[in-house]
Design an enzyme around this catalytic site. Sequence first.
Site, PDB file in Angstrom:
ATOM      1  N   ASP A  26       2.861 -22.138  41.905  1.00 48.89           N
ATOM      2  CA  ASP A  26       3.707 -20.940  41.850  1.00 48.89           C
ATOM      3  C   ASP A  26       5.130 -21.243  42.320  1.00 48.89           C
ATOM      4  O   ASP A  26       5.348 -22.117  43.164  1.00 48.89           O
ATOM      5  CB  ASP A  26       3.085 -19.835  42.724  1.00 48.89           C
ATOM      6  N   ASN A  74      -0.814 -13.315  32.968  1.00 48.53           N
ATOM      7  CA  ASN A  74       0.513 -13.817  32.596  1.00 48.53           C
ATOM      8  C   ASN A  74       0.884 -13.497  31.138  1.00 48.53           C
ATOM      9  O   ASN A  74       2.060 -13.559  30.770  1.00 48.53           O
ATOM     10  CB  ASN A  74       0.621 -15.332  32.830  1.00 48.53           C
TER      11      ASN A  74
HETATM   12  C1  IPE Z   1      -0.493 -17.134  39.689  1.00 59.26           C
HETATM   13  O1  IPE Z   1       0.846 -16.913  39.841  1.00 59.26           O
HETATM   14  C2  IPE Z   1      -0.796 -17.683  38.310  1.00 59.26           C
HETATM   15  C3  IPE Z   1      -0.397 -19.063  38.094  1.00 59.26           C
HETATM   16  C4  IPE Z   1       0.122 -19.863  38.975  1.00 59.26           C
HETATM   17  C5  IPE Z   1      -0.651 -19.556  36.777  1.00 59.26           C
HETATM   18  P1  IPE Z   1       1.529 -15.507  39.509  1.00 59.26           P
HETATM   19  O2  IPE Z   1       2.955 -15.682  39.780  1.00 59.26           O
HETATM   20  O3  IPE Z   1       1.146 -15.062  38.150  1.00 59.26           O
HETATM   21  O4  IPE Z   1       0.821 -14.545  40.576  1.00 59.26           O
HETATM   22  P2  IPE Z   1       1.378 -13.262  41.318  1.00 59.26           P
HETATM   23  O5  IPE Z   1       1.928 -12.345  40.265  1.00 59.26           O
HETATM   24  O6  IPE Z   1       2.427 -13.731  42.257  1.00 59.26           O
HETATM   25  O7  IPE Z   1       0.195 -12.707  42.052  1.00 59.26           O
HETATM   26  C1  IPE Z   2       4.221 -20.148  38.222  1.00 60.38           C
HETATM   27  O1  IPE Z   2       5.538 -19.816  38.471  1.00 60.38           O
HETATM   28  C2  IPE Z   2       3.959 -20.460  36.780  1.00 60.38           C
HETATM   29  C3  IPE Z   2       3.219 -19.409  36.067  1.00 60.38           C
HETATM   30  C4  IPE Z   2       2.691 -18.362  36.616  1.00 60.38           C
HETATM   31  C5  IPE Z   2       3.067 -19.577  34.638  1.00 60.38           C
HETATM   32  P1  IPE Z   2       6.084 -18.323  38.300  1.00 60.38           P
HETATM   33  O2  IPE Z   2       6.602 -18.180  36.914  1.00 60.38           O
HETATM   34  O3  IPE Z   2       5.075 -17.321  38.712  1.00 60.38           O
HETATM   35  O4  IPE Z   2       7.286 -18.361  39.317  1.00 60.38           O
HETATM   36  P2  IPE Z   2       7.735 -17.211  40.328  1.00 60.38           P
HETATM   37  O5  IPE Z   2       6.541 -16.847  41.151  1.00 60.38           O
HETATM   38  O6  IPE Z   2       8.213 -16.074  39.490  1.00 60.38           O
HETATM   39  O7  IPE Z   2       8.809 -17.860  41.131  1.00 60.38           O
HETATM   40 MG    MG Z   3       4.657 -16.410  40.483  1.00 57.89          MG
END
Ligand code: IPE
Ligand code: IPE
Ligand code: MG
Length: 264
Positions: A26, A74
């Site tokens: 993340d 996502n």
């Molecule tokens: C979790 O991260 C999913 C992945 C790393 C693929 P998200 O960014 O989607 O989760 P939330 O929204 O912070 O809970």
């Molecule tokens: C994790 O990074 C990757 C996916 C969930 C696909 P994020 O895209 O959630 O990055 P933040 O949490 O918005 O920084």
């Molecule tokens: Mg995230």
Amino acid sequence: MLVPSPLMSTFVEARNIPSHVAIIMDGNGRWAQLRDLPRVAGHREGSRTVRRMVRACRRLGVKALTLYAFSEQNWERPEIEVDALMELLREFLLSERDEILGNGIRFNAVGNLGRLPGLVRAVLEPLKEASRDNDAMTLTLALSYGGREEIAAVARELARQVKAGEIDASEIDAELLHRRMPSLSVGDPDLVIRTGGEQRISNFLLYGLAYAELYFSNALWPDFSEHDLHAAIASFQGRERRFGLVGQDPRLLTIPPQARAANG
Ligand code: IPE
Ligand code: IPE
Ligand code: MG
């Protein structure tokens, strides 16, 4: 034997490496935001970190590495971001193919894979097939994955089998469910790392998390380094896993320092 980390400040014991490491990758979006770049630039940088971590885990002797790359939730992100993530996924699978096969890595994917675009499945399925007999390490990508959705899919299949008379409802127990979870075919995760500073699970590996050790890192995924990985593993190695039993560790390692001080 101790394996020094690149910065020489964290030591990982070679004999107590977690067998299955799972990572919630993340922080890509925030990494880009900090640089005034589009979110997709963070995802691109994040895929470089994936490469580094696969190598680092293989070097350490981790037997299974599961990476949460895209959740079922996502899909609700803006279309431009979802499309870019799918393209990056395809590029990753194409560019890593030789390294995966050359290093004896078995590639696997879990999740609602039927939802992935044909262009991704067209590279994913052949890699899975070509690497199926490899056994140096299993690399699993959780794609279009949700822990609740996985449990629901297993429940649905078991209900179908009961209805068809293939199994009796009384045979359904925690172990049977475990055997049916695709994400746990490599065993329960021993260590789950989440980068990006949030302390939550976000629908990852729910059934397998029962006794996993959790480690939260403030590093944004594109910045997560081999040193950070070693710090997570060193933390894992300093813990006593009790699985509901009574502690055995005479060093009292698991009494938090504050509690020790408060109790004289
Ligand atoms: C979790 O991260 C999913 C992945 C790393 C693929 P998200 O960014 O989607 O989760 P939330 O929204 O912070 O809970
Ligand atoms: C994790 O990074 C990757 C996916 C969930 C696909 P994020 O895209 O959630 O990055 P933040 O949490 O918005 O920084
Ligand atoms: Mg995230």
